[in-house]
Design a protein around this motif. Structure first.
Motif, mmCIF file in Angstrom:
data_model
loop_
_atom_site.group_PDB
_atom_site.id
_atom_site.type_symbol
_atom_site.label_atom_id
_atom_site.label_comp_id
_atom_site.label_asym_id
_atom_site.label_seq_id
_atom_site.Cartn_x
_atom_site.Cartn_y
_atom_site.Cartn_z
ATOM 1 N N LYS A 19 6.448 7.909 -1.090
ATOM 2 C CA LYS A 19 7.500 8.083 -0.088
ATOM 3 C C LYS A 19 7.657 6.842 0.774
ATOM 4 O O LYS A 19 8.699 6.636 1.393
ATOM 5 C CB LYS A 19 7.183 9.291 0.794
ATOM 6 N N SER A 20 6.607 6.018 0.827
ATOM 7 C CA SER A 20 6.689 4.799 1.633
ATOM 8 C C SER A 20 5.605 3.808 1.223
ATOM 9 O O SER A 20 4.581 4.179 0.650
ATOM 10 C CB SER A 20 6.573 5.120 3.123
ATOM 11 N N PHE A 21 5.870 2.546 1.528
ATOM 12 C CA PHE A 21 4.919 1.461 1.325
ATOM 13 C C PHE A 21 4.759 0.702 2.626
ATOM 14 O O PHE A 21 5.740 0.454 3.335
ATOM 15 C CB PHE A 21 5.427 0.461 0.277
ATOM 16 N N ALA A 22 3.531 0.326 2.913
ATOM 17 C CA ALA A 22 3.252 -0.616 3.997
ATOM 18 C C ALA A 22 2.950 -1.945 3.310
ATOM 19 O O ALA A 22 2.087 -2.007 2.432
ATOM 20 C CB ALA A 22 2.050 -0.148 4.818
ATOM 21 N N ILE A 23 3.668 -2.985 3.692
ATOM 22 C CA ILE A 23 3.491 -4.296 3.069
ATOM 23 C C ILE A 23 2.865 -5.233 4.093
ATOM 24 O O ILE A 23 3.403 -5.419 5.189
ATOM 25 C CB ILE A 23 4.825 -4.850 2.539
ATOM 26 N N TYR A 32 0.856 -1.182 0.000
ATOM 27 C CA TYR A 32 0.000 0.000 0.000
ATOM 28 C C TYR A 32 0.895 1.237 0.000
ATOM 29 O O TYR A 32 1.748 1.378 0.878
ATOM 30 C CB TYR A 32 -0.913 0.013 1.231
ATOM 31 N N ALA A 33 0.706 2.135 -0.983
ATOM 32 C CA ALA A 33 1.479 3.374 -1.058
ATOM 33 C C ALA A 33 0.871 4.364 -0.073
ATOM 34 O O ALA A 33 -0.240 4.838 -0.260
ATOM 35 C CB ALA A 33 1.447 3.923 -2.479
ATOM 36 N N THR A 34 1.611 4.661 0.993
ATOM 37 C CA THR A 34 1.055 5.454 2.091
ATOM 38 C C THR A 34 2.132 6.284 2.778
ATOM 39 O O THR A 34 3.294 5.888 2.823
ATOM 40 C CB THR A 34 0.383 4.523 3.124
ATOM 41 N N THR A 35 1.720 7.413 3.316
ATOM 42 C CA THR A 35 2.637 8.207 4.144
ATOM 43 C C THR A 35 2.280 8.093 5.620
ATOM 44 O O THR A 35 3.135 8.288 6.476
ATOM 45 C CB THR A 35 2.601 9.699 3.757
ATOM 46 N N ASP A 36 1.017 7.787 5.915
ATOM 47 C CA ASP A 36 0.577 7.767 7.317
ATOM 48 C C ASP A 36 0.280 6.369 7.857
ATOM 49 O O ASP A 36 -0.153 6.215 8.987
ATOM 50 C CB ASP A 36 -0.651 8.668 7.496
ATOM 51 N N MET A 37 0.496 5.348 7.038
ATOM 52 C CA MET A 37 0.274 3.942 7.397
ATOM 53 C C MET A 37 -1.198 3.633 7.676
ATOM 54 O O MET A 37 -1.525 2.582 8.179
ATOM 55 C CB MET A 37 1.129 3.498 8.603
ATOM 56 N N ALA A 72 8.564 0.315 4.172
ATOM 57 C CA ALA A 72 9.738 0.792 3.432
ATOM 58 C C ALA A 72 9.556 2.275 3.156
ATOM 59 O O ALA A 72 8.485 2.700 2.732
ATOM 60 C CB ALA A 72 9.872 0.028 2.126
ATOM 61 N N GLN A 73 10.597 3.051 3.394
ATOM 62 C CA GLN A 73 10.514 4.495 3.188
ATOM 63 C C GLN A 73 11.560 4.936 2.184
ATOM 64 O O GLN A 73 12.672 4.402 2.131
ATOM 65 C CB GLN A 73 10.686 5.233 4.504
ATOM 66 N N LEU A 129 11.752 -3.826 -4.224
ATOM 67 C CA LEU A 129 11.171 -3.918 -2.890
ATOM 68 C C LEU A 129 9.881 -4.735 -2.913
ATOM 69 O O LEU A 129 9.600 -5.494 -1.996
ATOM 70 C CB LEU A 129 10.875 -2.529 -2.331
ATOM 71 N N LEU A 130 9.106 -4.594 -3.972
ATOM 72 C CA LEU A 130 7.805 -5.256 -4.068
ATOM 73 C C LEU A 130 7.900 -6.706 -4.539
ATOM 74 O O LEU A 130 6.877 -7.363 -4.704
ATOM 75 C CB LEU A 130 6.882 -4.464 -4.985
#
Length: 143
Positions: free
Chosen positions: A25-29, A9-14, A43-44, A63-64
């Motif tokens: 800027k970051s991904f939550a996997i 998930y492409a996210t900045t705030d998780m 990952a940031q 990364l993915l």
């Protein structure tokens, strides 16, 4: 969760999917299966512009590796082609989409009968049936 699907998930705030794939800027996997989900990794990245820097994609694509999908607000044509060539389904979502809601939607889809990309990802992620050789022997297969 050994047969869980890895979803990014492409996210900045998780909490929300709020990023364009190329400039994320970051991904939550997460690992997601029919009944459960677990955050595996965050990952940031530094600041990246959306256009003109194709090299930024290679780091993200690497990364993915192992993910079957990436959820983002937008994704460019070049990135779509590169994701699909790696068996990663890009999924565009509306602004403000909550990760927890997207996970529940995905789990509901798994239970109800997955779409074509999801069915393919599930089949690729299945462990071989340990009884398959016994079944073959019962059917009369011989080396």
């Amino acid at each position: 969760m050994e047969t869980a699907l890895k979803i990014a998930y492409a996210t900045t705030d998780m909490e929300t999917v709020d990023q364009h794939f190329g400039s994320a800027k970051s991904f939550a996997i997460y690992a997601v299966n029919m009944d459960d989900s677990k955050l595996l990794e965050v990952a940031q990245f530094g600041e990246l512009s959306q256009d003109g820097n194709e090299d930024k994609l290679s780091v993200k694509l690497d990364l993915l590796s192992g993910c079957c999908a990436v959820y983002c607000q937008a994704v460019g044509g070049s990135a779509i082609n590169q994701l699909i060539s790696r068996n990663i389904q890009p999924v565009k979502v509306h602004e403000g989409s909550k990760i927890k809601d997207l996970i529940v939607d995905l789990q509901n889809e798994i239970k109800a009968g997955p779409s074509s990309w999801l069915a393919k990802a599930i089949n690729q992620n299945k462990l071989p049936d340990p009884e398959r050789f016994n079944q073959m022997a019962d059917e009369g297969w011989d080396e």
